[in-house]
Design a protein around this motif. Structure first.
Motif, mmCIF file in Angstrom:
data_model
loop_
_atom_site.group_PDB
_atom_site.id
_atom_site.type_symbol
_atom_site.label_atom_id
_atom_site.label_comp_id
_atom_site.label_asym_id
_atom_site.label_seq_id
_atom_site.Cartn_x
_atom_site.Cartn_y
_atom_site.Cartn_z
ATOM 1 N N LEU A 193 -8.755 1.968 -1.608
ATOM 2 C CA LEU A 193 -8.882 1.357 -0.284
ATOM 3 C C LEU A 193 -10.319 1.446 0.218
ATOM 4 O O LEU A 193 -10.834 0.521 0.857
ATOM 5 N N VAL A 224 -5.403 6.180 -4.723
ATOM 6 C CA VAL A 224 -5.088 5.016 -3.887
ATOM 7 C C VAL A 224 -6.046 4.937 -2.704
ATOM 8 O O VAL A 224 -6.542 3.852 -2.352
ATOM 9 N N ALA A 254 0.825 -1.203 0.000
ATOM 10 C CA ALA A 254 0.000 0.000 0.000
ATOM 11 C C ALA A 254 0.863 1.259 0.000
ATOM 12 O O ALA A 254 0.578 2.229 -0.711
#
Length: 287
Positions: free
Chosen positions: A79, A75, A34
């Protein structure tokens, strides 16, 4: 068309499920991946922004910053998508590992054959999910851990709200406002939290008084020589406090008490949902 459908499925369903399964397995690869994804996507966005800025004759630094922020937001959005997908799978009673690997739920496997076992903490040794905490079809939608989470979160928030309300409580007796001056700053010690404290001196009826208060007053930071409003008790001029600190405490009290109330309300609702789900599950088994 089949390839496109498979790619979209991996991007928006199986991919998020696989990411959650990897995080659930306890592997450090999820956190590292991540972080690397954030850095790479942010760098890519910054690069694209810089190229566009150079092509249009605009400042490259601002465009690169905006591009990097868009990359980070992408990003973060992915998530969030992972959380949404996992929530849907929870409602359906299907584990993320089953979706990521394409295996069928253990309940639908033929007799005498075991489905592929997921690798996460929710993996089951015998049936794929039993005794792991992941919801199976027919079980309550609301887990007991969610109820406990809201309760545990509401308690410290409520404590912070009550502490702030106590600091903002009205003084005993009539008060008046005068100007005070910050005459000393005490830096925090090694293990102290916050920005330290200050001494504020003020005069009432020709007599000087002083008191010590936190340097951080919410939106304001006291500096040496600042002239600040001071509220003191008329009958006891030696009892005083900074008006800025009182106003900040009142705002904090409203914020923390409202947040605690929301968490407590969600705890009650989730508790009702949990009890209703348990009752319906037991009724199905009894029937």
């Amino acid at each position: 068309m089949r390839r496109l459908r498979g790619a979209l499925t991996w991007a928006f369903v199986r991919g998020p499920a696989a990411a959650y399964a990897l995080a659930d397995s306890g592997s450090s690869l999820f956190g590292i991946g991540a972080l690397l994804a954030m850095l790479l996507v942010a760098a890519l966005g910054a690069g694209v922004g810089a190229v566009v800025a150079l092509a249009t004759g605009r400042p490259a630094e601002d465009a690169a910053f905006v591009g990097g922020m868009i990359g980070l937001a992408t990003v973060v959005a992915y998530l969030v998508l992972m959380v949404v997908v996992v929530g849907i799978l929870w409602v359906r009673g299907v584990t993320p590992s089953e979706v990521a690997t394409g295996t069928k739920p253990a309940a639908s496997a033929p007799s005498g054959r075991a489905s592929a076992a997921p690798s996460g903490r929710h993996a089951a040794a015998s049936s794929g999910r039993e005794g792991t905490g992941w919801r199976r079809r027919g079980e309550p939608l609301v887990p007991g851990s969610l109820v406990l989470f809201f309760v545990l979160v509401a308690i410290p928030f409520g404590a912070l709200g009550l502490h702030a309300r106590s600091a903002a409580a009205s003084a005993d007796g009539p008060t008046a406002i005068t100007d005070g001056t910050v005459v000393a700053i005490h830096e925090p010690r090694l293990l102290d939290k916050g920005s330290g404290t200050v001494d504020i001196r003020y005069s009432v009826g020709g007599a000087d008084h002083s008191f010590e208060t936190d340097r951080d007053a919410g939106d304001d930071i006291f500096r040496l020589g600042d002239v600040v409003p001071v509220e003191y008790v008329v009958a006891e001029p030696g009892k005083a406090r900074a008006v800025w600190a009182v106003e900040s405490a009142r705002e904090d009290a409203v914020f923390w008490l409202w947040l605690s109330g929301v968490c407590a309300g969600l705890g009650v609702l989730s508790g009702v949902g949990y009890l209703v789900g348990r009752w319906r599950s037991s009724a199905r088994r009894g029937g």
